[in-house]
Motif scaffolding. Structure first.
Motif, short mmCIF file in Angstrom:
data_model
loop_
_atom_site.label_atom_id
_atom_site.label_comp_id
_atom_site.label_asym_id
_atom_site.label_seq_id
_atom_site.Cartn_x
_atom_site.Cartn_y
_atom_site.Cartn_z
N LEU A 6 37.80 44.28 33.11
CA LEU A 6 37.67 42.90 33.58
C LEU A 6 36.61 42.88 34.67
O LEU A 6 36.75 43.56 35.69
N MET A 7 35.58 42.10 34.48
CA MET A 7 34.42 42.17 35.36
C MET A 7 33.99 40.79 35.80
O MET A 7 34.08 39.83 35.05
N LYS A 8 33.53 40.70 37.03
CA LYS A 8 33.06 39.42 37.57
C LYS A 8 31.67 39.59 38.15
O LYS A 8 31.35 40.64 38.72
N GLN A 9 30.85 38.56 38.03
CA GLN A 9 29.55 38.55 38.67
C GLN A 9 29.68 37.82 40.01
O GLN A 9 30.22 36.71 40.08
N THR A 10 29.19 38.44 41.08
CA THR A 10 29.30 37.84 42.41
C THR A 10 27.94 37.88 43.11
O THR A 10 27.01 38.53 42.65
N ASN A 34 30.43 42.54 40.66
CA ASN A 34 31.31 42.68 41.81
C ASN A 34 31.48 44.17 42.11
O ASN A 34 31.83 44.96 41.22
N PRO A 35 31.19 44.61 43.36
CA PRO A 35 31.20 46.05 43.66
C PRO A 35 32.46 46.80 43.23
O PRO A 35 32.38 47.93 42.74
N GLU A 63 26.51 31.13 32.07
CA GLU A 63 25.58 31.93 31.27
C GLU A 63 24.96 33.07 32.06
O GLU A 63 24.68 34.14 31.50
N ARG A 64 24.75 32.87 33.37
CA ARG A 64 24.10 33.92 34.17
C ARG A 64 24.90 35.21 34.21
O ARG A 64 24.36 36.28 34.51
N CYS A 65 26.21 35.15 33.90
CA CYS A 65 27.05 36.35 33.91
C CYS A 65 26.62 37.36 32.85
O CYS A 65 27.00 38.53 32.91
N ASN A 115 39.66 45.97 42.61
CA ASN A 115 40.78 45.66 43.49
C ASN A 115 40.78 44.19 43.89
O ASN A 115 41.83 43.55 43.95
N PHE A 116 39.59 43.65 44.17
CA PHE A 116 39.43 42.21 44.42
C PHE A 116 37.95 41.88 44.31
O PHE A 116 37.10 42.78 44.23
#
Length: 255
Positions: A6-10, A34-35, A63-65, A115-116
């Motif tokens: 599970l990955m997020k772009q930040t 996300n680091p 879309e940028r993700c 983790n967050f």
């Protein structure tokens, strides 16, 4: 072994945050994985190298993700899935409901995440997903070993270390210190362009906007007030203590 990340772009942690009209301005901003999710991607690659299998990275966002997902593919992931739909809010309940709906239709042995996230910092999504999928969950993992359908995880526990053993499938969130994420190689970047990349919407997952209605709402968003200049206390130690106590009472309201 099927490993889902599970990955997020930040925002890049070096970016200067600008607030416009109550929202974070994205104009000219640099976005990254996300680091903490980057540790999860790296751990997935290491586990695949040891046990075999495939790695699927999943993200929810605009879309940028896609750029962050392709970076994960260049690092060594096998497939990417972007769930992009304007009806999905940033609310942790909504995001976890969508992820659980997607994963519930997949065959997985292991789910990894950060983790967050460094933007919201709530640390809720992975825990909620594990609850919805009814699988074990271990957070803040600094070491992970798999053997015979079980996982032994060491987790950071407020300066100490806890060791837990759970049956697979299970979900784990990565803490700093779990590993050192690799940089994508040039061959990896070239291969990433040919790897499967799927894009989904709520309709593809059989969800409606009502199913993921937000449980929280943000009223306002603002930057912290600018810090005032410090004060240098004058006199001997006794006089300085007296001044400090006076300031704590009258200005800081701490006493």
């Amino acid at each position: 072994m099927n490993i889902y990340v599970l990955m997020k772009q930040t925002f890049d942690t070096e970016e200067k945050i600008v607030i416009r009209d109550g929202e974070v301005s994205e104009d000219g901003a640099k976005f990254v994985i996300n680091p903490y999710d980057e540790y999860a991607v790296e751990e997935a690659i290491r586990l695949k190298e040891e046990h075999g299998g495939s790695i699927i990275v999943v993200s929810i966002g605009p879309e940028r993700c896609a750029e962050a997902l392709r970076t994960a593919l260049a690092m060594g992931a096998d497939e990417a899935v972007l769930i992009s739909d304007e009806r999905i809010s940033g609310d942790e309940f909504a995001v976890s409901k969508v992820l659980a709906a997607y994963l519930g239709k997949q065959s997985y042995d292991l789910v990894l995440g950060g983790n967050f996230s460094v933007d919201h910092g709530a640390g809720q999504v992975a825990i909620r997903v594990a609850h919805l999928l009814n699988i074990p969950h271990v957070s803040s993992v600094v070491k992970l070993e798999l053997s015979g359908g079980r996982a032994a995880a060491q987790r950071d526990a407020e300066g100490d270390t806890e060791t837990l053993e759970v049956a697979l499938p299970a979900l784990f969130t990565a803490q700093q210190g779990l590993n050192e994420p690799r940089y994508p190689s040039l061959p990896g970047i070239m291969k990433a362009k040919k790897k499967p990349f799927q894009q989904l919407t709520l309709d593809d997952l059989g969800l409606t906007e009502a199913d993921i209605a937000s449980k929280t709402a943000r009223d306002t968003l603002s930057l912290p007030p600018e810090r005032k200049a410090g004060q240098v206390l004058q006199g001997d130690p006794q006089q300085q203590v007296a001044q400090l106590v006076h300031l704590l009472r009258t200005e800081a309201k701490a006493l």
